[in-house]
Design a protein around this motif. Structure first.
Motif, PDB file in Angstrom:
ATOM      1  N   ALA B 112      78.091   1.914  64.998  1.00  0.00           N
ATOM      2  CA  ALA B 112      77.829   0.898  63.982  1.00  0.00           C
ATOM      3  C   ALA B 112      76.790   1.361  62.972  1.00  0.00           C
ATOM      4  N   ASP B 113      75.850   2.250  63.407  1.00  0.00           N
ATOM      5  CA  ASP B 113      74.797   2.691  62.497  1.00  0.00           C
ATOM      6  C   ASP B 113      75.193   3.934  61.697  1.00  0.00           C
ATOM      7  N   SER B 114      76.434   4.374  61.848  1.00  0.00           N
ATOM      8  CA  SER B 114      76.878   5.575  61.117  1.00  0.00           C
ATOM      9  C   SER B 114      77.057   5.257  59.631  1.00  0.00           C
ATOM     10  N   PRO B 115      76.686   6.205  58.752  1.00  0.00           N
ATOM     11  CA  PRO B 115      76.889   5.974  57.309  1.00  0.00           C
ATOM     12  C   PRO B 115      78.359   6.097  56.894  1.00  0.00           C
ATOM     13  N   ILE B 116      79.226   6.505  57.795  1.00  0.00           N
ATOM     14  CA  ILE B 116      80.625   6.719  57.437  1.00  0.00           C
ATOM     15  C   ILE B 116      81.355   5.387  57.260  1.00  0.00           C
ATOM     16  N   THR B 117      81.987   5.211  56.090  1.00  0.00           N
ATOM     17  CA  THR B 117      82.740   3.975  55.861  1.00  0.00           C
ATOM     18  C   THR B 117      84.184   4.265  55.479  1.00  0.00           C
ATOM     19  N   ARG B 118      84.463   5.503  55.061  1.00  0.00           N
ATOM     20  CA  ARG B 118      85.829   5.841  54.657  1.00  0.00           C
ATOM     21  C   ARG B 118      86.346   7.024  55.469  1.00  0.00           C
ATOM     22  N   PHE B 119      87.684   7.037  55.632  1.00  0.00           N
ATOM     23  CA  PHE B 119      88.319   8.078  56.435  1.00  0.00           C
ATOM     24  C   PHE B 119      87.958   9.471  55.923  1.00  0.00           C
ATOM     25  N   ALA B 125      80.706  13.485  59.895  1.00  0.00           N
ATOM     26  CA  ALA B 125      80.218  12.960  61.173  1.00  0.00           C
ATOM     27  C   ALA B 125      79.492  14.056  61.937  1.00  0.00           C
ATOM     28  N   ASN B 126      78.390  13.681  62.575  1.00  0.00           N
ATOM     29  CA  ASN B 126      77.593  14.668  63.302  1.00  0.00           C
ATOM     30  C   ASN B 126      78.315  15.217  64.522  1.00  0.00           C
ATOM     31  N   ALA B 185      81.656   9.702  66.049  1.00  0.00           N
ATOM     32  CA  ALA B 185      82.990   9.235  65.673  1.00  0.00           C
ATOM     33  C   ALA B 185      84.043   9.703  66.668  1.00  0.00           C
ATOM     34  N   ALA B 186      85.091   8.892  66.834  1.00  0.00           N
ATOM     35  CA  ALA B 186      86.201   9.264  67.711  1.00  0.00           C
ATOM     36  C   ALA B 186      87.404   8.407  67.363  1.00  0.00           C
ATOM     37  N   ARG B 200      82.208   0.496  65.124  1.00  0.00           N
ATOM     38  CA  ARG B 200      82.760  -0.086  63.912  1.00  0.00           C
ATOM     39  C   ARG B 200      84.052   0.660  63.590  1.00  0.00           C
ATOM     40  N   ARG B 201      85.041  -0.075  63.072  1.00  0.00           N
ATOM     41  CA  ARG B 201      86.329   0.523  62.761  1.00  0.00           C
ATOM     42  C   ARG B 201      86.345   1.022  61.326  1.00  0.00           C
TER      43      ARG B 201
END
Lengths: 253, 262
Positions: B112-119, B125-126, B185-186, B200-201
């Motif tokens: 949920a705290d990842s800055p990634i919002t788009r595919f 991703a780390n 991410a996974a 978060r999706r």
């Protein structure tokens, strides 16, 4: 009674030897050769050799001073530490993996101190830490026992003849204890090379990075049983070769 | 040469007969009594919530369950997360009455705290966790990444792969690495992401999307065939369908003709 005793002995010895004989018998040299040609096997072998040798080095460098201290110290602290050093032998490797993950994983104090980029989970360092964790007690224990047998007087004599503490240890203590140190190092190396559970949990499994030979065997069980069997034989041969090297090194030293 | 080949086959079969049995762990082989079903790990809640108290479930990656059936493990029925493993078992005559019974979307999940919002930010991703090449989730994931790579260029796929830190043997182990915070991410099945606040999706472009289809089948050598058939039919009960829908599965969209005569 005598018959029963022999039967019991025979049963245990067959349990130990028959599966290994079947393993050796079910794979020919050609299978091992074709396994070696498989990228997965080669890279797992590389990871295993690199990490197990690094672990052995760490165990020797950190374990020898510890063993020296344990063999000389008489206080209660030393006895408590000595008992703690043996703990990993009693713990299931899975417990070691979970413990290491709690210490060095995302939720551990290590990451709290040094930030999430410093997390050791899934790295080669994780593989080595797991191997040192499970492997070091064997070396430390036998080195401690060996150093205890070294005559304190001969060390004193060496020092009275002008040798510093390190030189006295190197020239008097080390030759006398070399066989025991080698035996301990061999056991530690074998344990490091065979480490599976703690590595799988703490370091994950990624080809070429954290997938050691035992993890590659486990992964191969999923889709290529023949490869798993050949890898098992390869791991056995690697262990034998490394153990022979350690013995030779010590003999020549 | 032929003699060598057949020797190898025999030795493999011999290994097959005991290795998976060893992997079965606690599964006993009592000939009577409780129905034993091997199911994909992502079906855990869907099946444990079923009323059939007379059923023992063993949850694992579908590829592991397939090996167990091939090795003669005492399973009565299986529920696998892809068609390939199911078909291999069916073609070998080891399972019968194959039927698709549910589907689940494969989704991209991040902390949920990842800055990634788009595919397309996935290569940032780390740490990324994938399923292995054998587990269905890993196969679906690789198909998504292949499509994305052929669309966006190979650099995208390579960028993702350099961030992969571990390959796990079943969908639940993949999720566990994400939940523990050890990965960022996974790819997961949609039901495994439902009601997981730490996650978060991130939407996957529909051109790359994959949907898992779950197949159930009766093990031909199973000791409790009548019970197994009853269990298989119970999957179609309205309350079971409703339960699966609530968990985030959906009903199979396409029928599947069973290959070969019954």
């Amino acid at each position: 009674m005598k018959l029963l005793r022999r039967l019991a002995a025979l049963l245990l010895v067959s349990l130990l030897l028959v599966p290994l004989a079947l393993l050796a018998g079910s794979v020919g040299p050609a299978d091992v050769a074709s396994a070696l040609a498989d990228e997965r096997a080669l890279r797992a072998l590389g990871v295993s050799l690199r990490t197990a040798l690094a672990s052995l080095l760490l165990i020797l460098v950190l374990g020898t001073p510890l063993a020296l201290w344990l063999s000389r110290a008489t206080g209660r602290t030393a006895r408590v530490v000595e008992a703690c050093v043996d703990l990993p032998v009693l713990l299931p490797p899975a417990v070691a993996g979970v413990a290491l993950l709690s210490a060095f994983g995302a939720r551990g104090p290590w990451v709290a101190l040094f930030g999430s980029d410093a997390s050791l989970a899934f790295t080669s360092a994780a593989v080595i830490l797991a191997q040192v964790f499970v492997g070091s007690p064997f070396y430390v224990r036998s080195a401690t026992e060996a150093f205890r047998t070294v005559d304190a007087e001969s060390l004193l004599v060496a020092r009275s003849l002008g040798a510093g503490p390190w030189r006295a240890f190197r020239e008097v203590g080390l030759p006398a204890t070399a066989p025991a140190l080698a035996a301990g190092a061999t056991l530690s190396l074998a344990r490091a090379l065979g480490e599976f559970g703690a590595t799988l949990i703490f370091a994950g499994s990624l080809m070429g990075r954290t997938q050691t030979l035992p993890l590659a065997i486990y992964a191969a069980l999923e889709d290529d049983l023949g490869l798993a069997v050949a890898l098992s034989l390869l791991l056995t041969l690697t262990a034998l070769a490394l153990l022979a090297c350690v013995r030779l090194l010590v003999r020549s030293a | 040469h032929a003699a060598f080949d057949s020797g190898r086959t025999v030795s493999r079969r011999r290994m097959l007969s005991f290795l998976p049995a060893a992997a079965m762990g606690g599964l006993g082989c009592s000939p009577s009594g409780r129905l034993t079903v091997g199911a994909a790990s992502s079906l855990t809640e869907a099946f444990l919530a079923m009323d059939g108290t007379e059923t023992d479930y063993t949850f694992a990656g579908s590829q592991v369950l397939r090996r167990q059936v091939e090795g003669g493990a005492p399973l009565d029925a299986v529920a696998l997360a892809d068609e390939a493993h199911t078909r291999e078992l069916e073609d070998a005559g080891l399972v019968q009455d194959v039927r698709a019974f549910a589907q689940a979307a494969v989704v991209l999940a991040v902390r949920a705290d990842s800055p990634i919002t788009r595919f397309d930010e996935l290569p940032n991703a780390n740490r990324i966790i994938l399923g292995t090449r054998s587990v269905p989730l890993g196969r679906y994931t690789r198909r998504i990444l292949e499509r994305a790579s052929s669309d966006r260029g190979a650099a995208f796929g390579d960028g993702v792969m350099t961030r992969v830190v571990s390959e796990e043997m079943n969908a639940r182990l993949v999720r566990a690495r994400l939940l523990s915070g050890d990965a960022e991410a996974a790819f997961l099945y949609a039901p495994d992401l439902a009601q997981m606040p730490p996650l978060r999706r991130v939407p996957i472009p529909s051109a790359y999307a994959e949907t898992a289809t779950y197949f159930c089948a009766l093990v031909s050598a199973g000791m409790r065939q009548a019970q197994a058939l009853r269990w298989q039919r119970s999957l179609d009960l309205p309350e079971q369908r409703a339960r699966r829908t609530a968990l985030g599965f959906h009903d199979e969209q396409r029928g599947r003709a069973a290959a070969g005569p019954a």
